[in-house]
Design a protein around this motif. Sequence first.
Motif, PDB file in Angstrom:
ATOM      1  N   THR A 166       0.861  -1.188   0.000  1.00 44.91           N
ATOM      2  CA  THR A 166       0.000   0.000   0.000  1.00 44.91           C
ATOM      3  C   THR A 166       0.902   1.245   0.000  1.00 44.91           C
ATOM      4  N   PHE A 198      -0.724  13.102  -8.876  1.00 34.81           N
ATOM      5  CA  PHE A 198      -1.149  14.157  -7.958  1.00 34.81           C
ATOM      6  C   PHE A 198      -1.191  15.484  -8.706  1.00 34.81           C
ATOM      7  N   SER A 231      -7.426   4.372   2.577  1.00 33.68           N
ATOM      8  CA  SER A 231      -7.312   5.285   3.717  1.00 33.68           C
ATOM      9  C   SER A 231      -8.266   6.470   3.568  1.00 33.68           C
ATOM     10  N   LEU A 232      -8.928   6.586   2.422  1.00 33.27           N
ATOM     11  CA  LEU A 232      -9.832   7.713   2.118  1.00 33.27           C
ATOM     12  C   LEU A 232      -9.103   9.051   2.327  1.00 33.27           C
ATOM     13  N   VAL A 255     -14.372  -2.152   5.014  1.00 33.50           N
ATOM     14  CA  VAL A 255     -13.467  -3.237   5.400  1.00 33.50           C
ATOM     15  C   VAL A 255     -12.049  -2.706   5.437  1.00 33.50           C
ATOM     16  N   ALA A 267      -8.809  -7.587   3.816  1.00 30.77           N
ATOM     17  CA  ALA A 267      -9.738  -7.697   2.687  1.00 30.77           C
ATOM     18  C   ALA A 267     -10.201  -9.139   2.458  1.00 30.77           C
TER      19      ALA A 267
HETATM   20  N1  APR Z   1      -6.883  -5.529   3.679  1.00 28.08           N
HETATM   21  C1  APR Z   1      -7.626  -4.403   3.673  1.00 28.08           C
HETATM   22  N2  APR Z   1      -7.113  -3.176   3.887  1.00 28.08           N
HETATM   23  C2  APR Z   1      -5.789  -3.096   4.125  1.00 28.08           C
HETATM   24  C3  APR Z   1      -4.941  -4.227   4.139  1.00 28.08           C
HETATM   25  C4  APR Z   1      -5.551  -5.496   3.899  1.00 28.08           C
HETATM   26  N3  APR Z   1      -4.839  -6.635   3.895  1.00 28.08           N
HETATM   27  N4  APR Z   1      -3.677  -3.808   4.400  1.00 28.08           N
HETATM   28  C5  APR Z   1      -3.732  -2.469   4.521  1.00 28.08           C
HETATM   29  N5  APR Z   1      -4.998  -2.033   4.366  1.00 28.08           N
HETATM   30  C6  APR Z   1      -5.530  -0.675   4.400  1.00 28.08           C
HETATM   31  C7  APR Z   1      -4.754   0.321   5.230  1.00 28.08           C
HETATM   32  O1  APR Z   1      -5.150   0.227   6.610  1.00 28.08           O
HETATM   33  C8  APR Z   1      -5.181   1.645   4.613  1.00 28.08           C
HETATM   34  O2  APR Z   1      -6.379   2.147   5.185  1.00 28.08           O
HETATM   35  O3  APR Z   1      -5.486  -0.159   3.087  1.00 28.08           O
HETATM   36  C9  APR Z   1      -5.451   1.258   3.140  1.00 28.08           C
HETATM   37  C10 APR Z   1      -4.390   1.719   2.185  1.00 28.08           C
HETATM   38  O4  APR Z   1      -4.404   3.107   2.128  1.00 28.08           O
HETATM   39  P1  APR Z   1      -3.443   3.899   1.126  1.00 28.08           P
HETATM   40  O5  APR Z   1      -2.072   3.302   1.206  1.00 28.08           O
HETATM   41  O6  APR Z   1      -3.590   5.350   1.414  1.00 28.08           O
HETATM   42  O7  APR Z   1      -4.032   3.543  -0.322  1.00 28.08           O
HETATM   43  P2  APR Z   1      -5.230   4.205  -1.107  1.00 28.08           P
HETATM   44  O8  APR Z   1      -6.305   4.682  -0.178  1.00 28.08           O
HETATM   45  O9  APR Z   1      -5.603   3.246  -2.168  1.00 28.08           O
HETATM   46  O10 APR Z   1      -4.510   5.450  -1.765  1.00 28.08           O
HETATM   47  C11 APR Z   1      -5.254   6.272  -2.615  1.00 28.08           C
HETATM   48  O11 APR Z   1      -3.347   7.578  -3.200  1.00 28.08           O
HETATM   49  O12 APR Z   1      -1.093   7.334  -3.567  1.00 28.08           O
HETATM   50  C12 APR Z   1      -2.309   7.626  -4.152  1.00 28.08           C
HETATM   51  O13 APR Z   1      -3.093   7.378  -6.348  1.00 28.08           O
HETATM   52  C13 APR Z   1      -2.632   6.645  -5.240  1.00 28.08           C
HETATM   53  O14 APR Z   1      -4.639   5.385  -5.642  1.00 28.08           O
HETATM   54  C14 APR Z   1      -3.766   5.842  -4.639  1.00 28.08           C
HETATM   55  C15 APR Z   1      -4.423   6.842  -3.713  1.00 28.08           C
END
Ligand code: APR
Length: 230
Positions: free
Chosen positions: A20, A146, A172-173, A194, A214
């Motif tokens: 992530t 970005f 992470s919204l 979730v 997930a």
């Molecule tokens: N199952 C479910 N959720 C998980 C797991 C798992 N196994 N492992 C981690 N997470 C959660 C984390 O707790 C966190 O809330 O996934 C989320 C990942 O958040 P981010 O790393 O911020 O990813 P995302 O929200 O997709 O980022 C959005 O930001 O960097 C930019 O364009 C990029 O699309 C991306 C956007």
Amino acid sequence: MLKLVVLSGAGVSAESGIPTFRDAGGLWEGHDVMEVASPQGWQKNPELVLDFYNKRRAAAAAAKPNEGHLALASLEEDFDVTVITQNIDNLHEQAGSSNVIHLHGLLSQARSSIDENMIYDIGTKDINLGDLCKKGSQLRPNIVWFGEMVPMIEKAAKISEQADIFIVVGTSLAVYPAASLIDYVPYTSKIYVVDPNMPYIKDKHNIKLVNAKATTGLKEIAVELKANYH
Ligand code: APR
């Protein structure tokens, strides 16, 4: 059939071995995100950006969909499902989901750096300096960086407005406008979130928080939905 809409993020692919973003402390495989995922970073060092995405593409090509992706695909047997994903891998499609909107683009596509409508399927191939579009400009990854517009957001908002059931998974919204899609879901619709590390959600009306990864969380929800809404 009820309309089921999913908003997914990096967490849904974590158990397929794709890291992530924000769990890594603002660094993305050792890079400041602005260096590798912004128009300024591209202007400053296109070779670094191409190399970075070539590595991401190779890693995504080696990954397989996990049970979370598969559980979402299985919901198409009982629901009219659209997956809106922030992910640039195609693991939802590989799992069998047929309606997937990629808000932030796709690793398997390149595009012209002067005309955003000139998009090329490249599969798992690298993009190198000197690879040009038909108009003669350097090809870049078809990724929304970005500071760039999100072309699919209007379509995604319209679909979210039609959701009877809305599942948020593995995000992470923290990034807008994707994070705002939850605000388009009708007030009476059921929302599931979730995540093993719950994101902040201001309005908790009709929301079920599933504090799990997930794979386990989505399997649990699929069973619940098939039993209750069939
Ligand atoms: N199952 C479910 N959720 C998980 C797991 C798992 N196994 N492992 C981690 N997470 C959660 C984390 O707790 C966190 O809330 O996934 C989320 C990942 O958040 P981010 O790393 O911020 O990813 P995302 O929200 O997709 O980022 C959005 O930001 O960097 C930019 O364009 C990029 O699309 C991306 C956007």
